[in-house]
Enzyme design. Structure first.
Site, PDB file in Angstrom:
ATOM      1  CE1 TYR A   1      -0.126   9.793  -0.555  1.00  0.00           C
ATOM      2  CE2 TYR A   1       1.778  10.711  -1.702  1.00  0.00           C
ATOM      3  CZ  TYR A   1       0.694  10.859  -0.849  1.00  0.00           C
ATOM      4  OH  TYR A   1       0.420  12.095  -0.303  1.00  0.00           O
TER       5      TYR A   1
ATOM      6  CB  SER B   1      -4.117  -0.192  -1.445  1.00  0.00           C
ATOM      7  OG  SER B   1      -5.187   0.662  -1.123  1.00  0.00           O
TER       8      SER B   1
ATOM      9  CB  ILE C   1      -0.966  -0.020   1.217  1.00  0.00           C
ATOM     10  CG1 ILE C   1      -1.940   1.155   1.178  1.00  0.00           C
ATOM     11  CG2 ILE C   1      -0.222  -0.096   2.524  1.00  0.00           C
ATOM     12  CD1 ILE C   1      -3.062   1.083   2.209  1.00  0.00           C
ATOM     13  CB  CYS C   2       1.232   4.110   0.849  1.00  0.00           C
ATOM     14  SG  CYS C   2       1.596   5.867   1.021  1.00  0.00           S
ATOM     15  CB  ALA C   3       5.606   4.929  -1.087  1.00  0.00           C
TER      16      ALA C   3
END
Length: 182
Positions: free
Chosen positions: A123, A149, A102-104
């Site tokens: 992200y 995500s 998720i994210c980076a």
């Protein structure tokens, strides 16, 4: 019972990691928090210190069905610089075992060349490091043995997608209702 592990490094995004841990434990999916720092105390990107369940070197990777990477900085950078973790990620990829981020953190997989030809999200602003991926802007993207995500605001949908993977759509919907999500 499904067994998963989420890997913590100094600078991890607390909400992304702990939301997933909470949701999976509520669903009865075993999740172990594992520190790559050589100590169980890991401090997140917002200076919240947590105590991991175990150290990376003590994880029984053969028993795991899924590896999960939370984002945050410098947490993502620290995960990406952990060669023993990258070896395990490659082993999971080679056998089509689940890899989530998720994210980076999807950029760890991207920089390793594992997302080539796969749909993935991350992200906003990190897309350049999803090397070879078909970049999506959905909250959660699943393609093959990858679930990715976009960030803290998508931590609940990300956790629910993992529950759906192991227990089905009905279980994920029921969990969403239990936590009064959408």
């Amino acid at each position: 019972m499904a067994k998963t592990a989420i890997f913590l490094a100094d600078g991890f995004e607390e909400i992304e990691a702990l939301t997933v841990v909470d949701l999976l434990r509520r669903a009865g999916i075993e999740i172990t928090t594992a520190s790559i720092m050589g100590r169980k105390e890991v401090t997140g990107s917002h200076k919240i210190t947590v105590i991991a369940d175990t150290l990376f070197e003590d994880v029984d990777f053969d028993s795991l069905d899924m590896l999960i990477l939370p984002g945050g900085q410098p947490g993502t950078t620290n995960l990406g610089n952990c060669q023993p973790l990258k070896i395990k990620i490659k082993e999971f990829d080679a056998t089509d075992k689940m890899l989530c981020a998720i994210c980076a953190a999807p950029t760890v997989y991207g920089k390793m060349g594992l997302l080539n030809g796969k749909k993935a999200c991350c992200y906003p602003g990190c897309e350049v490091d999803l090397q070879g991926a078909d970049v999506q802007t959905s909250e959660v993207t699943k393609d093959g043995h990858f679930i990715t995500s976009r960030g803290m605001g998508t931590a609940i949908p990300f956790g629910l997608a993992i529950i759906e993977h192991f227990q089905g759509e009905t279980a994920a919907r029921e969990m969403a209702a239990k936590i009064v999500y959408k």
